[in-house]
Design a protein around this motif. Sequence first.
Motif, PDB file in Angstrom:
ATOM      1  N   ALA A 114      -3.790 -11.073 -32.746  1.00 52.87           N
ATOM      2  CA  ALA A 114      -4.897 -11.871 -32.417  1.00 52.87           C
ATOM      3  C   ALA A 114      -6.230 -11.746 -33.234  1.00 52.87           C
ATOM      4  N   ALA A 115      -6.349 -10.278 -33.354  1.00 48.60           N
ATOM      5  CA  ALA A 115      -7.589  -9.660 -34.390  1.00 48.60           C
ATOM      6  C   ALA A 115      -7.337 -10.417 -35.846  1.00 48.60           C
ATOM      7  N   SER A 116      -6.000 -10.059 -36.292  1.00 50.20           N
ATOM      8  CA  SER A 116      -5.540 -10.420 -37.579  1.00 50.20           C
ATOM      9  C   SER A 116      -5.547 -12.109 -37.978  1.00 50.20           C
ATOM     10  N   ILE A 117      -5.051 -12.777 -36.871  1.00 51.11           N
ATOM     11  CA  ILE A 117      -5.378 -14.240 -37.087  1.00 51.11           C
ATOM     12  C   ILE A 117      -6.787 -14.598 -37.106  1.00 51.11           C
ATOM     13  N   ASN A 118      -7.527 -13.892 -36.033  1.00 48.12           N
ATOM     14  CA  ASN A 118      -8.868 -14.290 -36.129  1.00 48.12           C
ATOM     15  C   ASN A 118      -9.627 -14.159 -37.504  1.00 48.12           C
ATOM     16  N   TYR A 119      -9.384 -13.021 -38.158  1.00 46.84           N
ATOM     17  CA  TYR A 119      -9.743 -12.701 -39.399  1.00 46.84           C
ATOM     18  C   TYR A 119      -9.358 -13.512 -40.538  1.00 46.84           C
ATOM     19  N   TYR A 120      -7.975 -13.908 -40.515  1.00 44.66           N
ATOM     20  CA  TYR A 120      -7.430 -14.801 -41.487  1.00 44.66           C
ATOM     21  C   TYR A 120      -8.015 -16.401 -41.648  1.00 44.66           C
ATOM     22  N   HIS A 125     -15.907 -11.001 -37.087  1.00 44.01           N
ATOM     23  CA  HIS A 125     -15.331  -9.972 -36.393  1.00 44.01           C
ATOM     24  C   HIS A 125     -15.747 -10.140 -34.768  1.00 44.01           C
ATOM     25  N   VAL A 126     -14.926 -10.331 -33.963  1.00 41.54           N
ATOM     26  CA  VAL A 126     -15.298 -10.358 -32.614  1.00 41.54           C
ATOM     27  C   VAL A 126     -14.336  -9.549 -31.612  1.00 41.54           C
ATOM     28  N   ALA A 127     -14.448  -9.259 -30.559  1.00 47.39           N
ATOM     29  CA  ALA A 127     -13.592  -8.809 -29.468  1.00 47.39           C
ATOM     30  C   ALA A 127     -13.758  -9.461 -28.221  1.00 47.39           C
ATOM     31  N   LYS A 129     -13.674 -11.406 -24.924  1.00 46.29           N
ATOM     32  CA  LYS A 129     -13.891 -12.823 -24.388  1.00 46.29           C
ATOM     33  C   LYS A 129     -14.092 -13.521 -25.505  1.00 46.29           C
ATOM     34  N   LYS A 130     -14.945 -13.219 -26.710  1.00 44.70           N
ATOM     35  CA  LYS A 130     -15.029 -14.066 -27.989  1.00 44.70           C
ATOM     36  C   LYS A 130     -13.592 -14.153 -28.730  1.00 44.70           C
ATOM     37  N   LEU A 131     -13.257 -13.050 -28.669  1.00 40.20           N
ATOM     38  CA  LEU A 131     -11.832 -13.244 -29.609  1.00 40.20           C
ATOM     39  C   LEU A 131     -11.107 -14.004 -28.689  1.00 40.20           C
ATOM     40  N   LEU A 132     -10.902 -13.843 -27.475  1.00 37.28           N
ATOM     41  CA  LEU A 132      -9.939 -14.879 -26.780  1.00 37.28           C
ATOM     42  C   LEU A 132     -10.294 -16.389 -26.825  1.00 37.28           C
ATOM     43  N   THR A 133     -11.866 -16.638 -26.960  1.00 33.40           N
ATOM     44  CA  THR A 133     -12.247 -18.132 -27.091  1.00 33.40           C
ATOM     45  C   THR A 133     -11.752 -18.313 -28.547  1.00 33.40           C
ATOM     46  N   GLY A 286      -5.801  -3.060 -34.570  1.00 31.76           N
ATOM     47  CA  GLY A 286      -6.531  -2.989 -33.421  1.00 31.76           C
ATOM     48  C   GLY A 286      -7.540  -3.900 -33.639  1.00 31.76           C
ATOM     49  N   THR A 287      -8.321  -4.185 -32.357  1.00 33.34           N
ATOM     50  CA  THR A 287      -9.476  -5.059 -32.737  1.00 33.34           C
ATOM     51  C   THR A 287     -10.427  -4.605 -33.557  1.00 33.34           C
ATOM     52  N   ASN A 288     -10.380  -3.234 -33.366  1.00 34.12           N
ATOM     53  CA  ASN A 288     -11.652  -2.677 -34.507  1.00 34.12           C
ATOM     54  C   ASN A 288     -11.003  -1.760 -35.450  1.00 34.12           C
ATOM     55  N   LEU A 289      -9.659  -2.155 -36.033  1.00 34.52           N
ATOM     56  CA  LEU A 289      -8.895  -1.334 -36.918  1.00 34.52           C
ATOM     57  C   LEU A 289      -8.486  -2.195 -38.053  1.00 34.52           C
ATOM     58  N   LEU A 290      -9.348  -2.469 -39.086  1.00 32.54           N
ATOM     59  CA  LEU A 290      -8.817  -3.521 -40.172  1.00 32.54           C
ATOM     60  C   LEU A 290      -8.070  -2.353 -41.141  1.00 32.54           C
ATOM     61  N   MET A 291      -6.884  -2.358 -41.111  1.00 34.53           N
ATOM     62  CA  MET A 291      -6.286  -1.315 -41.808  1.00 34.53           C
ATOM     63  C   MET A 291      -5.878  -1.908 -43.243  1.00 34.53           C
ATOM     64  N   ALA A 292      -5.184  -3.176 -43.347  1.00 37.24           N
ATOM     65  CA  ALA A 292      -4.688  -3.758 -44.338  1.00 37.24           C
ATOM     66  C   ALA A 292      -5.405  -4.984 -44.536  1.00 37.24           C
TER      67      ALA A 292
END
Length: 381
Positions: A114-120, A125-127, A129-133, A286-292
């Motif tokens: 979910a965090a990756s798709i939000n980023y693409y 960067h959110v976590a 409820k905002k990420l869910l929205t 993870g929501t707070n780990l932008l590894m790649a």
Amino acid sequence: DGDSYGVLPRPCRALVLLNPQSGSGRALDDFQAVVQPMLAEAEIATTIFITERPHHAHEKVRDEDLSQWDTLVVMSGDGLLYEVVNGLMERPDWKDTMKKPLCILPGGSGNALAASINYYAGYDHVAKKKLLTNCTFILCKGLHTQMDLVSLSTASGKRFFSFLGFGWGFISDVDIDSEKYRWLGSARFTLGTLQCLAKLRVYQGRLSYLPAGPEQGTSPAPRDPSTPVPNGQAGHVLPPAGTDAPGSLPTDSLLAPLGQPVPAHWTVVPEEEFVLVYAIYQSHLGTNLLMAPAARLHDGCIHLFYMKAGISRVALLKLFLAMSRGTHLDLNCPHLCYVPVQAFRLEPRVAAGIMTVDGEALACEPVQGQIHGRLCRVVSG
Ligand code: ADP
Ligand code: MG
């Protein structure tokens, strides 16, 4: 590759697989309060399937007629989507069923896809409820595209399809050790990281890989100056789709059997002591780990990271803090290596340490994997 995109029909019928225990246990409440009203506006009708136990979703999508659904939505962490992907791949009609778009709505404590798709999608960067929205909004728009999967095989003969990543060592220990802090939500990973830093250990094994070809990934050159040059020519080109017999699973044409040495044109990492090995195929761990940061849904590439033993706790902590912004490679830490690959093999010397596939624990044993480009579809912005 514009032809790889599609859009959900309207009205749209969605089957929502929801794990009521995921995250801090609020997935059903959040679904009803945040998700359902938005989907109703977008003419997406939902049928909720509440999982009662591990493997429940796996059986459901493996065994049932899914033709009435336009999309399968997973409201949970990455673990439930992993079950769904592997359940679908066990169907005799997997090739057709995998064309059905999947959608992840973050309801768990590990919401890396979910965090990756939000980023693409280019969102901030959110976590929580905002990420869910944001992810619900992406579902309302209904665009979908292809996603790569990685086929992983173990020495004991298991085979999995993975959409996120395979890990061994430090980060995997954090993932599994921190299960006991599940009530903290995603903060469990922060606490777990600090605890694992305190008892930093070394994991012994052999790591080999087939570097990505020039057409895959964004930077085919290894970052590690000490990495030896492969002793052959460039890697094989992935076979075109449709070379396998109908109904049979895709074959791992790049891999040699685990009992045999890796093919001669692979690279074998000379060091055999690691703090961690992580093969990730999406941007976030993870929501707070932008590894790649360079990873994309179908870049045809496994982003292989490994950290060699000898790194200090302070340097490791700095790397993890930088990883929240994706700037860890800018630190030029000599212990951290990054190389885009098509396939890899990891042979732990002893069955020690935890291995994870998409955040789920796996018994420690030799594992190898290769990319299968565009094997499924996901809803993405
Ligand atoms: P989280 O990110 O919070 O770990 P996951 O989606 O990864 O959420 O789910 C964790 C595990 O919970 C998965 O392995 C899944 O199989 C399992 N699971 C699914 N439904 C239930 C349930 N009703 N009770 C307990 N565990 C469940
Ligand atoms: Mg999980």
